[in-house]
Design a protein around this motif. Structure first.
Motif, PDB file in Angstrom:
ATOM      1  N   ALA A 169       0.818  -1.208   0.000  1.00  0.00           N
ATOM      2  CA  ALA A 169       0.000   0.000   0.000  1.00  0.00           C
ATOM      3  C   ALA A 169       0.855   1.262   0.000  1.00  0.00           C
ATOM      4  CB  ALA A 169      -0.927   0.001   1.209  1.00  0.00           C
ATOM      5  N   VAL A 170       0.209   2.378  -0.281  1.00  0.00           N
ATOM      6  CA  VAL A 170       0.822   3.700  -0.161  1.00  0.00           C
ATOM      7  C   VAL A 170       0.001   4.467   0.872  1.00  0.00           C
ATOM      8  CG1 VAL A 170       1.438   5.849  -1.333  1.00  0.00           C
ATOM      9  CG2 VAL A 170       1.618   3.647  -2.547  1.00  0.00           C
ATOM     10  N   ILE A 171       0.689   5.042   1.866  1.00  0.00           N
ATOM     11  CA  ILE A 171      -0.015   5.757   2.929  1.00  0.00           C
ATOM     12  C   ILE A 171       0.606   7.137   3.112  1.00  0.00           C
ATOM     13  CG2 ILE A 171      -0.512   3.567   4.093  1.00  0.00           C
ATOM     14  CD1 ILE A 171       1.602   4.387   6.214  1.00  0.00           C
ATOM     15  N   ASP A 172      -0.014   7.935   3.978  1.00  0.00           N
ATOM     16  CA  ASP A 172       0.567   9.210   4.367  1.00  0.00           C
ATOM     17  C   ASP A 172       0.288   9.441   5.848  1.00  0.00           C
ATOM     18  OD1 ASP A 172      -2.096  10.014   4.525  1.00  0.00           O
ATOM     19  OD2 ASP A 172      -2.017  11.231   2.702  1.00  0.00           O
ATOM     20  N   GLU A 173       0.602  10.631   6.317  1.00  0.00           N
ATOM     21  CA  GLU A 173       0.453  10.916   7.746  1.00  0.00           C
ATOM     22  C   GLU A 173      -1.005  10.892   8.200  1.00  0.00           C
ATOM     23  OE1 GLU A 173       0.144  14.684   5.454  1.00  0.00           O
ATOM     24  OE2 GLU A 173       1.606  13.003   5.511  1.00  0.00           O
ATOM     25  N   LYS A 174      -1.942  10.969   7.261  1.00  0.00           N
ATOM     26  CA  LYS A 174      -3.359  10.947   7.610  1.00  0.00           C
ATOM     27  C   LYS A 174      -3.891   9.524   7.788  1.00  0.00           C
ATOM     28  CE  LYS A 174      -4.262  15.243   5.067  1.00  0.00           C
ATOM     29  NZ  LYS A 174      -5.003  15.852   3.919  1.00  0.00           N
ATOM     30  N   THR A 175      -3.114   8.536   7.372  1.00  0.00           N
ATOM     31  CA  THR A 175      -3.540   7.143   7.489  1.00  0.00           C
ATOM     32  C   THR A 175      -3.475   6.716   8.951  1.00  0.00           C
ATOM     33  OG1 THR A 175      -2.593   6.735   5.296  1.00  0.00           O
ATOM     34  CG2 THR A 175      -3.226   4.814   6.603  1.00  0.00           C
ATOM     35  N   SER A 176      -4.587   6.318   9.519  1.00  0.00           N
ATOM     36  CA  SER A 176      -4.645   5.986  10.947  1.00  0.00           C
ATOM     37  C   SER A 176      -4.180   4.560  11.219  1.00  0.00           C
ATOM     38  CB  SER A 176      -6.078   6.143  11.455  1.00  0.00           C
ATOM     39  OG  SER A 176      -6.920   5.155  10.872  1.00  0.00           O
ATOM     40  N   SER A 177      -3.892   4.268  12.477  1.00  0.00           N
ATOM     41  CA  SER A 177      -3.517   2.912  12.881  1.00  0.00           C
ATOM     42  C   SER A 177      -4.652   1.939  12.620  1.00  0.00           C
ATOM     43  CB  SER A 177      -3.127   2.891  14.361  1.00  0.00           C
ATOM     44  OG  SER A 177      -1.947   3.647  14.578  1.00  0.00           O
ATOM     45  N   ALA A 178      -5.883   2.399  12.829  1.00  0.00           N
ATOM     46  CA  ALA A 178      -7.038   1.544  12.551  1.00  0.00           C
ATOM     47  C   ALA A 178      -7.108   1.186  11.073  1.00  0.00           C
ATOM     48  CB  ALA A 178      -8.318   2.250  12.986  1.00  0.00           C
ATOM     49  N   GLN A 179      -6.780   2.134  10.219  1.00  0.00           N
ATOM     50  CA  GLN A 179      -6.776   1.864   8.782  1.00  0.00           C
ATOM     51  C   GLN A 179      -5.672   0.872   8.417  1.00  0.00           C
ATOM     52  OE1 GLN A 179      -6.610   6.091   7.671  1.00  0.00           O
ATOM     53  NE2 GLN A 179      -8.470   5.784   6.438  1.00  0.00           N
ATOM     54  N   LEU A 180      -4.524   0.990   9.082  1.00  0.00           N
ATOM     55  CA  LEU A 180      -3.431   0.040   8.833  1.00  0.00           C
ATOM     56  C   LEU A 180      -3.846  -1.372   9.242  1.00  0.00           C
ATOM     57  CD1 LEU A 180      -0.290   2.079   9.998  1.00  0.00           C
ATOM     58  CD2 LEU A 180      -1.153   1.759   7.673  1.00  0.00           C
ATOM     59  N   GLU A 181      -4.547  -1.492  10.354  1.00  0.00           N
ATOM     60  CA  GLU A 181      -5.034  -2.798  10.794  1.00  0.00           C
ATOM     61  C   GLU A 181      -6.021  -3.373   9.784  1.00  0.00           C
ATOM     62  OE1 GLU A 181      -4.164  -4.775  13.217  1.00  0.00           O
ATOM     63  OE2 GLU A 181      -2.605  -3.390  13.876  1.00  0.00           O
ATOM     64  N   GLU A 182      -6.888  -2.519   9.282  1.00  0.00           N
ATOM     65  CA  GLU A 182      -7.853  -2.954   8.276  1.00  0.00           C
ATOM     66  C   GLU A 182      -7.135  -3.413   7.006  1.00  0.00           C
ATOM     67  OE1 GLU A 182     -11.757  -1.167   5.871  1.00  0.00           O
ATOM     68  OE2 GLU A 182     -10.835  -0.023   7.488  1.00  0.00           O
ATOM     69  N   MET A 183      -6.087  -2.664   6.614  1.00  0.00           N
ATOM     70  CA  MET A 183      -5.304  -3.046   5.439  1.00  0.00           C
ATOM     71  C   MET A 183      -4.634  -4.404   5.645  1.00  0.00           C
ATOM     72  SD  MET A 183      -3.389   0.458   4.266  1.00  0.00           S
ATOM     73  CE  MET A 183      -4.301   1.963   3.914  1.00  0.00           C
ATOM     74  N   HIS A 184      -4.129  -4.639   6.853  1.00  0.00           N
ATOM     75  CA  HIS A 184      -3.474  -5.921   7.122  1.00  0.00           C
ATOM     76  C   HIS A 184      -4.464  -7.068   6.937  1.00  0.00           C
ATOM     77  CE1 HIS A 184      -0.401  -8.568   8.859  1.00  0.00           C
ATOM     78  NE2 HIS A 184      -1.427  -9.198   9.425  1.00  0.00           N
ATOM     79  N   ARG A 185      -5.664  -6.896   7.463  1.00  0.00           N
ATOM     80  CA  ARG A 185      -6.682  -7.938   7.313  1.00  0.00           C
ATOM     81  C   ARG A 185      -7.049  -8.137   5.848  1.00  0.00           C
ATOM     82  NH1 ARG A 185      -8.601  -5.353  12.069  1.00  0.00           N
ATOM     83  NH2 ARG A 185     -10.070  -4.079  10.842  1.00  0.00           N
ATOM     84  N   ALA A 186      -6.908  -7.079   5.055  1.00  0.00           N
ATOM     85  CA  ALA A 186      -7.233  -7.157   3.629  1.00  0.00           C
ATOM     86  C   ALA A 186      -6.097  -7.734   2.792  1.00  0.00           C
ATOM     87  CB  ALA A 186      -7.600  -5.779   3.103  1.00  0.00           C
ATOM     88  N   GLY A 187      -4.924  -7.976   3.397  1.00  0.00           N
ATOM     89  CA  GLY A 187      -3.826  -8.591   2.670  1.00  0.00           C
ATOM     90  C   GLY A 187      -2.603  -7.733   2.450  1.00  0.00           C
ATOM     91  N   VAL A 188      -2.584  -6.528   2.993  1.00  0.00           N
ATOM     92  CA  VAL A 188      -1.408  -5.658   2.845  1.00  0.00           C
ATOM     93  C   VAL A 188      -0.277  -6.173   3.733  1.00  0.00           C
ATOM     94  CG1 VAL A 188      -0.504  -3.337   3.265  1.00  0.00           C
ATOM     95  CG2 VAL A 188      -2.761  -3.637   2.210  1.00  0.00           C
ATOM     96  N   ARG A 189       0.938  -6.178   3.170  1.00  0.00           N
ATOM     97  CA  ARG A 189       2.102  -6.638   3.926  1.00  0.00           C
ATOM     98  C   ARG A 189       3.290  -5.670   3.836  1.00  0.00           C
ATOM     99  NH1 ARG A 189      -1.463  -8.943   5.610  1.00  0.00           N
ATOM    100  NH2 ARG A 189      -1.772 -11.198   5.930  1.00  0.00           N
ATOM    101  N   GLY A 190       3.027  -4.477   3.318  1.00  0.00           N
ATOM    102  CA  GLY A 190       4.101  -3.497   3.243  1.00  0.00           C
ATOM    103  C   GLY A 190       3.591  -2.172   2.732  1.00  0.00           C
TER     104      GLY A 190
END
Length: 323
Positions: free
Chosen positions: A118-139
């Motif tokens: 994924a591509v993120i920025d400073e506005k990306t929350s920890s909750a969003q990162l957790e959601e991304m992980h569940r969706a298959g993001v690994r970096g």
């Protein structure tokens, strides 16, 4: 006869800032024309691909550097059937900025065989990162190259920020850049608590060989185990199509340094990465027509040993992307 390429080039002057005309929606990204000529091991992974969806559903990033043609999930399935690869990593492309919805939609369609970067920025929350992980993001990806960012101070700040966001997760930081920037980040990468992955031979130029400035630094990072390198997009390093023989010394040197830190990727559907000369970022830049079967066959030249190829295609991706 009016070819697809003529239609594409002829229409670019009119621009395509918002949607593709119907002919683009029906267009085809490249498919292998050369059969794979070696036994691809079960569980093999294509570690670098992109999906470009209908912009009416997945809008473009206003600050993009190019506008690609369509590249769909069904086309990707066809690609990997031809390549005999079972797994795939979809990297969020720069044309979507920090909107990962198209990439995550593709992973959802493909199921457990797919992962995302994924591509993120400073506005990306920890909750969003957790959601991304569940969706298959690994970096997460830092793309310095497409935006012409070569300032080492800017790269260092972005890298440190990425480390803070990834720390504590079984993720990695993927960087698309050139050797000079990698050299400037050597100390930070060695100290990072997470793996680092360099796209496309780390930006090395095949014509300059293994003695080019910065290549030894990348080798040192690979040898230490701190960094992975994607031996992908050979056509980005070399202009000697179709087999890119001058890339072989780079690939062999990286594999010899530490085969456990090398992964392979097609870079399908081969986006331009920049607008064509005389055109703007909102004009459609045709995808490169690359024979991925022929490119995958070069892996036998780069890694003649079947056990090493299994490591590159299966074992390393399984560890890095948690398949």
């Amino acid at each position: 006869m009016i070819t697809r390429r003529k239609v594409l080039l002829g229409s670019m002057a009119a621009g395509a800032a918002a949607i593709w005309p119907s002919e683009f929606l029906m267009s085809k990204a490249s498919q292998p024309s050369t059969p794979v000529d070696f036994a691809v091991p079960s569980g093999a992974c294509d570690c670098h691909t992109h999906i470009f969806g209908d912009p009416r559903q997945f809008p473009w990033f206003a600050g993009r550097t190019y506008t690609p043609e369509a590249a769909s999930v069904p086309e990707m399935r066809a690609l990997h059937r031809a390549l005999h690869t079972d797994r795939v990593v979809i990297v969020n492309p720069s044309v979507y900025g920090t909107d990962n919805s198209c990439t995550l939609d593709a992973v959802k369609q493909l199921g457990p065989r797919a992962r995302a970067v994924a591509v993120i920025d400073e506005k990306t929350s920890s909750a969003q990162l957790e959601e991304m992980h569940r969706a298959g993001v690994r970096g997460i990806r830092l793309n310095f190259e497409n935006f012409g960012q070569t300032n080492p101070d800017v790269a260092r700040k972005a890298f440190q920020s990425a480390v803070e966001r990834v720390a504590g997760r079984k993720w990695h930081i993927q960087i698309y850049t050139r050797l000079a920037v990698i050299e400037s980040l050597h100390k930070e990468i060695m100290a990072a608590p997470v793996p680092v992955v360099f796209d496309h031979f780390g930006g090395a130029k095949a014509s300059l060989g293994t003695a080019q400035a910065g290549f030894d630094t990348m080798l040192d990072l690979v040898r230490s185990g701190k960094a992975y390198v994607k031996i992908s997009g050979a056509y980005r390093s070399s202009d000697k199509a179709p087999d890119y023989p001058d890339v072989a010394p780079l690939a062999k040197a990286l594999i010899a340094a530490n085969a456990e830190r090398i992964v392979w990727g097609s870079d399908w559907p081969h986006p331009a990465g920049a607008s064509l000369p005389g055109h703007t970022a909102t004009d459609i830049a045709p995808l490169f027509q690359i024979d991925d079967g022929r490119l995958l066959n070069q892996l036998v030249v780069w890694a003649p040993d079947a056990g090493v190829r299994k490591m590159i295609l299966v074992d390393n991706p399984a560890r890095l992307y948690s398949f």
